[in-house]
Design a protein around this motif. Structure first.
Motif, PDB file in Angstrom:
ATOM      1  N   ARG A 323       0.849  -1.190   0.000  1.00 34.83           N
ATOM      2  CA  ARG A 323       0.000   0.000   0.000  1.00 34.83           C
ATOM      3  C   ARG A 323       0.879   1.231   0.000  1.00 34.83           C
ATOM      4  NH1 ARG A 323      -4.132  -1.200   4.820  1.00 34.83           N
ATOM      5  NH2 ARG A 323      -2.329  -2.352   5.591  1.00 34.83           N
ATOM      6  N   GLU A 324       0.629   2.093  -0.909  1.00 34.87           N
ATOM      7  CA  GLU A 324       1.471   3.248  -1.168  1.00 34.87           C
ATOM      8  C   GLU A 324       1.366   4.288  -0.050  1.00 34.87           C
ATOM      9  OE1 GLU A 324       0.389   6.112  -4.533  1.00 34.87           O
ATOM     10  OE2 GLU A 324       1.744   4.684  -5.486  1.00 34.87           O
ATOM     11  N   GLY A 325       2.490   4.612   0.579  1.00 32.97           N
ATOM     12  CA  GLY A 325       2.536   5.723   1.517  1.00 32.97           C
ATOM     13  C   GLY A 325       1.632   5.607   2.722  1.00 32.97           C
ATOM     14  N   GLU A 326       1.375   4.388   3.210  1.00 30.04           N
ATOM     15  CA  GLU A 326       0.466   4.219   4.339  1.00 30.04           C
ATOM     16  C   GLU A 326       1.044   4.852   5.611  1.00 30.04           C
ATOM     17  OE1 GLU A 326       0.071   0.042   4.637  1.00 30.04           O
ATOM     18  OE2 GLU A 326       2.130  -0.287   5.292  1.00 30.04           O
ATOM     19  N   PHE A 327       0.156   5.246   6.517  1.00 32.08           N
ATOM     20  CA  PHE A 327       0.545   5.843   7.794  1.00 32.08           C
ATOM     21  C   PHE A 327       0.400   4.756   8.856  1.00 32.08           C
ATOM     22  CE2 PHE A 327       0.025   8.689  11.508  1.00 32.08           C
ATOM     23  CZ  PHE A 327       1.137   9.488  11.312  1.00 32.08           C
TER      24      PHE A 327
END
Length: 499
Positions: A323-327
């Protein structure tokens, strides 16, 4: 009958004189002849309570109370034993029964006050303890308990009056010195606090170190309390090496790989093995005193602990979801249930629900111990649980290095993330541990911590509501920063700043 009464008188005399080993066989001999003898049951139970065996005390004193239910004192002592055994509801029922039978029972009044203090009922606890003190003025333990409640109510001058009264009568009363020290430390009067904090248990006969030059001597720095304490004060070990000696640090097995990152000036000694020859010793928690630490001179350079790079890469591979750029946010909601203040510092897992409703966040549990099973009470699969892959604190550090934020109650995980310089939001009860001081949202010990405090005892709802609102804004800002970057740069960069 005369023989049993004589034996009981002899047992009581031994007991009152502090000769428990002589009293116990006499109590047991009486009960061998008359198993329902209420005084022998009661007093043998009291003896077990004094030895730190509350479960046996509950059994024996409970039998005495059933044999003679109209006697107040067994109910008072039963309540105290039930409290020590971790049965607060049963303890309160027994203590209130004792007070119904004898409203001026000082033992019951004091035990009820202490029980309410455990439950963060500070104002009613003060009233019950004040009544107990009126019944027996000058009683050391009652003064100590009342002073502790007054301290937690932030009535510090009155608390010190109580502690001073105990110490005027018993100058070596260690618990009173410690209670007074905690009141000074939590207000930021660190130097005065460290002095009283020295009234702690010691395990070594070599001379204690107080900060003088070592001139080549070997010094042993040893653990004495929990993992969080060891992590917090391990920062001093490289500083001790600068005093010109050989530094050996005692480490629990779970901390050994992590503490290897303290650097080459520090040697490690596994706890539980024969200590190496040494010339001086110092508990880790006495190091601030040795260095004359005050609020302006806390050694707060971070990181001073770090994971092994290979572990960080391994955990990165485990957590990579594509998942792209997850926090990524880690969660810890409970500490060691055996901690004296765990009832107030830990929170039920259901209290996390406001956080889980925040969009754009991937939650991972770093919870260990029995509280880990509580994850099943949360709906759905909104919190991942990677802890099966954690072998020790070095693994925990590597996992933390792959997160953007840790949200935790006052546990060792928060200390570890702070020692690594990683962002931590710390959830604190109304009466915090002394190291978090009062009425501030930052920590001079860990620059990357942000403190969220209960506005009133037990009010976790307000804390979690505030944290959820701040987290929502933080996650939205992270997503906005991600969208502003070129697509080729949109990879997860854990712990990229202090939220």
């Amino acid at each position: 009958m005369a023989t049993l009464l004589d034996a009981l008188d002899a047992a009581v005399n031994h007991h009152m004189a502090g000769r428990a080993d002589a009293a116990e066989p006499l109590y047991r001999r009486i009960l061998g002849t008359d198993p329902a003898q209420p005084d022998a049951l009661h007093l043998l139970g009291v003896l077990h309570a004094q030895r730190g065996s509350p479960v046996q005390a509950v059994t024996l004193i409970g039998r005495s109370a059933r044999v003679r239910p109209a006697a107040a004192q067994p109910w008072a002592h039963l309540g105290a034993a039930l409290r020590a055994a971790g049965r607060p509801d049963d303890a309160e029922a027994a203590l209130r029964r004792a007070l119904a039978l004898q409203p001026a029972s000082a033992d019951a009044l004091e035990a009820l006050g202490a029980l309410l203090h455990d439950r963060a009922g500070y104002a009613p606890a003060r009233l019950w303890l004040a009544r107990a003190l009126a019944v027996r003025p000058g009683h050391a333990e009652t003064l100590l308990n009342l002073g502790t409640v007054l301290r937690d109510l932030r009535r510090f001058a009155e608390a010190e009056t109580c502690f001073d009264a105990v110490l005027a009568r018993q100058p070596s009363h260690g618990a009173a010195h410690l209670a007074r020290a905690v009141g000074r430390l939590v207000r930021g009067d660190l130097r005065a606090g460290w002095e009283g904090f020295e009234h702690r248990w010691r395990r070594f006969t070599t001379p204690p170190w107080a900060g003088e030059p070592l001139n080549g001597a070997t010094i042993l720095l040893h653990m004495e309390q929990g993992f969080g304490d060891a992590i917090q004060f391990a920062r001093y070990a490289p500083l001790v090496a600068r005093a010109g000696g050989r530094v050996v640090v005692e480490t629990h097995e779970a901390l050994h790989r992590l503490f290897a990152s303290l650097g080459p000036s520090v040697e490690l000694w596994p706890r539980g093995s024969e200590p190496p020859p040494h010339d001086r010793h110092c508990p880790l928690m006495s190091l601030p005193r040795a260095f004359g630490t005050d609020l302006e001179r806390i050694p707060a350079s971070v990181p001073y602990l770090a994971p092994e790079p290979a572990d960080v890469v391994r955990w990165q591979g485990r957590l990579d979801s594509g998942r792209e750029g997850e926090f990524r946010v880690g969660l810890v909601w409970a500490g060691n249930p055996r901690h004296r203040n765990d009832r107030n510092r830990s929170l039920p897992v259901e209290a996390l629900r406001p956080l889980l409703a925040v969009p754009g966040v991937r939650f991972l549990s770093l919870q260990t111990g029995d509280a880990r099973a509580a994850l099943a009470r949360l709906p759905g699969d909104g919190v991942e649980d990677p802890i099966d892959g954690v072998r020790d604190f070095a693994d925990t550090a590597a996992l933390l290095a792959n997160l953007d934020l840790l949200i935790a109650v006052d546990t060792s995980a928060a200390h570890l993330a702070g020692a690594m310089g990683l962002p931590v939001w710390l959830l604190l009860p109304f009466v915090p541990d002394w190291r978090w001081l009062l009425d501030r949202s930052d920590s001079p010990w860990y620059p990357s911590l942000r403190l969220f405090r209960q506005p009133r005892p037990g009010d976790w709802a307000t804390v979690l509501g505030t944290v959820a609102a701040v987290l929502k804004a933080q996650a939205a800002a992270a997503q906005a920063r991600l969208k502003a970057r070129p697509k080729a740069q949109r990879t997860h960069g854990p712990a990229g700043g202090t939220p």
